[in-house]
Design a protein around this motif. Structure first.
Motif, mmCIF file in Angstrom:
data_model
loop_
_atom_site.group_PDB
_atom_site.id
_atom_site.type_symbol
_atom_site.label_atom_id
_atom_site.label_comp_id
_atom_site.label_asym_id
_atom_site.label_seq_id
_atom_site.Cartn_x
_atom_site.Cartn_y
_atom_site.Cartn_z
ATOM 1 N N SER A 88 26.725 30.831 37.233
ATOM 2 C CA SER A 88 27.474 30.256 38.347
ATOM 3 C C SER A 88 28.786 29.699 37.827
ATOM 4 O O SER A 88 28.931 29.419 36.639
ATOM 5 N N GLY A 89 29.758 29.558 38.739
ATOM 6 C CA GLY A 89 31.046 28.992 38.371
ATOM 7 C C GLY A 89 31.787 29.853 37.376
ATOM 8 O O GLY A 89 31.739 31.077 37.440
ATOM 9 N N LEU A 90 32.470 29.211 36.430
ATOM 10 C CA LEU A 90 33.176 29.936 35.374
ATOM 11 C C LEU A 90 32.200 30.230 34.244
ATOM 12 O O LEU A 90 31.555 29.321 33.724
ATOM 13 N N VAL A 91 32.102 31.497 33.871
ATOM 14 C CA VAL A 91 31.159 31.942 32.851
ATOM 15 C C VAL A 91 31.934 32.614 31.726
ATOM 16 O O VAL A 91 32.793 33.462 31.977
ATOM 17 N N THR A 92 31.639 32.239 30.493
ATOM 18 C CA THR A 92 32.246 32.896 29.341
ATOM 19 C C THR A 92 31.466 34.165 29.029
ATOM 20 O O THR A 92 30.252 34.123 28.866
ATOM 21 N N PHE A 128 36.904 38.816 21.208
ATOM 22 C CA PHE A 128 37.079 39.184 22.609
ATOM 23 C C PHE A 128 36.183 38.340 23.505
ATOM 24 O O PHE A 128 34.970 38.302 23.337
ATOM 25 N N SER A 129 36.830 37.640 24.429
ATOM 26 C CA SER A 129 36.114 36.714 25.300
ATOM 27 C C SER A 129 36.823 36.653 26.643
ATOM 28 O O SER A 129 38.050 36.730 26.708
ATOM 29 N N PHE A 130 36.042 36.491 27.698
ATOM 30 C CA PHE A 130 36.589 36.446 29.051
ATOM 31 C C PHE A 130 36.028 35.238 29.792
ATOM 32 O O PHE A 130 34.871 34.868 29.594
ATOM 33 N N SER A 131 36.837 34.655 30.648
ATOM 34 C CA SER A 131 36.377 33.605 31.551
ATOM 35 C C SER A 131 36.209 34.266 32.916
ATOM 36 O O SER A 131 37.192 34.624 33.570
ATOM 37 N N TRP A 132 34.961 34.450 33.325
ATOM 38 C CA TRP A 132 34.625 35.170 34.550
ATOM 39 C C TRP A 132 34.338 34.158 35.657
ATOM 40 O O TRP A 132 33.440 33.339 35.542
ATOM 41 N N ASP A 133 35.105 34.243 36.744
ATOM 42 C CA ASP A 133 34.933 33.355 37.896
ATOM 43 C C ASP A 133 33.931 33.983 38.861
ATOM 44 O O ASP A 133 34.281 34.861 39.650
ATOM 45 N N THR A 134 32.695 33.521 38.805
ATOM 46 C CA THR A 134 31.644 34.108 39.646
ATOM 47 C C THR A 134 31.752 33.685 41.103
ATOM 48 O O THR A 134 31.087 34.264 41.957
ATOM 49 N N SER A 135 32.584 32.692 41.407
ATOM 50 C CA SER A 135 32.680 32.213 42.789
ATOM 51 C C SER A 135 33.295 33.247 43.723
ATOM 52 O O SER A 135 33.219 33.110 44.942
ATOM 53 N N THR A 136 33.892 34.305 43.169
ATOM 54 C CA THR A 136 34.476 35.351 44.003
ATOM 55 C C THR A 136 33.437 36.361 44.471
ATOM 56 O O THR A 136 33.755 37.241 45.268
ATOM 57 N N LEU A 137 32.205 36.244 43.972
ATOM 58 C CA LEU A 137 31.141 37.188 44.325
ATOM 59 C C LEU A 137 30.085 36.521 45.196
ATOM 60 O O LEU A 137 29.882 35.309 45.119
ATOM 61 N N ALA A 138 29.408 37.329 45.981
ATOM 62 C CA ALA A 138 28.253 36.841 46.721
ATOM 63 C C ALA A 138 27.118 36.590 45.734
ATOM 64 O O ALA A 138 27.046 37.234 44.679
ATOM 65 N N ASN A 165 25.652 30.807 42.910
ATOM 66 C CA ASN A 165 26.594 29.718 43.155
ATOM 67 C C ASN A 165 26.159 28.799 44.281
ATOM 68 O O ASN A 165 26.665 27.697 44.407
ATOM 69 N N ASP A 166 25.258 29.243 45.135
ATOM 70 C CA ASP A 166 24.753 28.441 46.267
ATOM 71 C C ASP A 166 25.886 27.763 47.013
ATOM 72 O O ASP A 166 26.148 26.583 46.860
ATOM 73 N N LYS A 167 26.547 28.519 47.854
ATOM 74 C CA LYS A 167 27.690 28.011 48.616
ATOM 75 C C LYS A 167 27.267 27.391 49.950
ATOM 76 O O LYS A 167 28.115 26.980 50.735
ATOM 77 N N THR A 168 25.965 27.328 50.203
ATOM 78 C CA THR A 168 25.473 26.757 51.458
ATOM 79 C C THR A 168 25.166 25.275 51.252
ATOM 80 O O THR A 168 24.290 24.928 50.454
ATOM 81 N N PRO A 169 25.864 24.381 51.947
ATOM 82 C CA PRO A 169 25.614 22.945 51.758
ATOM 83 C C PRO A 169 24.297 22.516 52.400
ATOM 84 O O PRO A 169 23.808 23.168 53.344
#
Length: 127
Positions: A17-21, A52-62, A91-95
């Motif tokens: 969830s969130g930003l993932v390395t 080689f490393s990436f910061s992946w923003d998972t909040s853009t995905l369902a 990410n559980d975007k449902t409050p």
């Protein structure tokens, strides 16, 4: 000879969830020119400097399954792909929903008052 490439993290089956390395190992005797991260079949980002490393923003995905692959290109232009790594985006975007049960709306109170409430959530209520 193409480079060797593998995704070192996150591990297959991880809940993210969130930003993932995303850490990728890419090796080649002649040097690795670039590594590209592919998320669900679509290019996400390219790195040209090891490690080689990436910061992946998972909040853009369902929420749900996601597949990661890394493509490495060596200095001679040879390309290799890592094995795919399947993870679960959570990410559980449902409050949560909270409600005061008593005292009733509009009630007149004084002194010490007991308050009763309830809360629900699509996952669970922590507190």
């Amino acid at each position: 000879t193409p480079p060797s490439v593998s995704i070192k993290g996150p591990l297959a089956g991880a809940k993210v969830s969130g930003l993932v390395t995303v850490d990728v190992s890419a090796l080649d005797a002649g040097g690795v020119a670039s590594v590209q991260l592919i998320v669900n079949g679509k290019p996400y980002a390219t790195d040209t400097v090891g490690p080689f490393s990436f910061s992946w923003d998972t909040s853009t995905l369902a929420d749900g399954a996601a597949t990661l692959v890394a493509n490495a290109v060596d200095a001679a232009g040879n390309v290799a792909s890592s094995a795919s790594v399947s993870v679960t985006v959570a990410n559980d975007k449902t409050p949560p929903v909270a409600q005061i049960i008593s005292p009733a709306a509009g009630a007149t109170v004084s002194g010490t008052v007991n308050v009763s409430a309830s809360a629900t959530d699509n996952n669970k209520v922590a507190k």
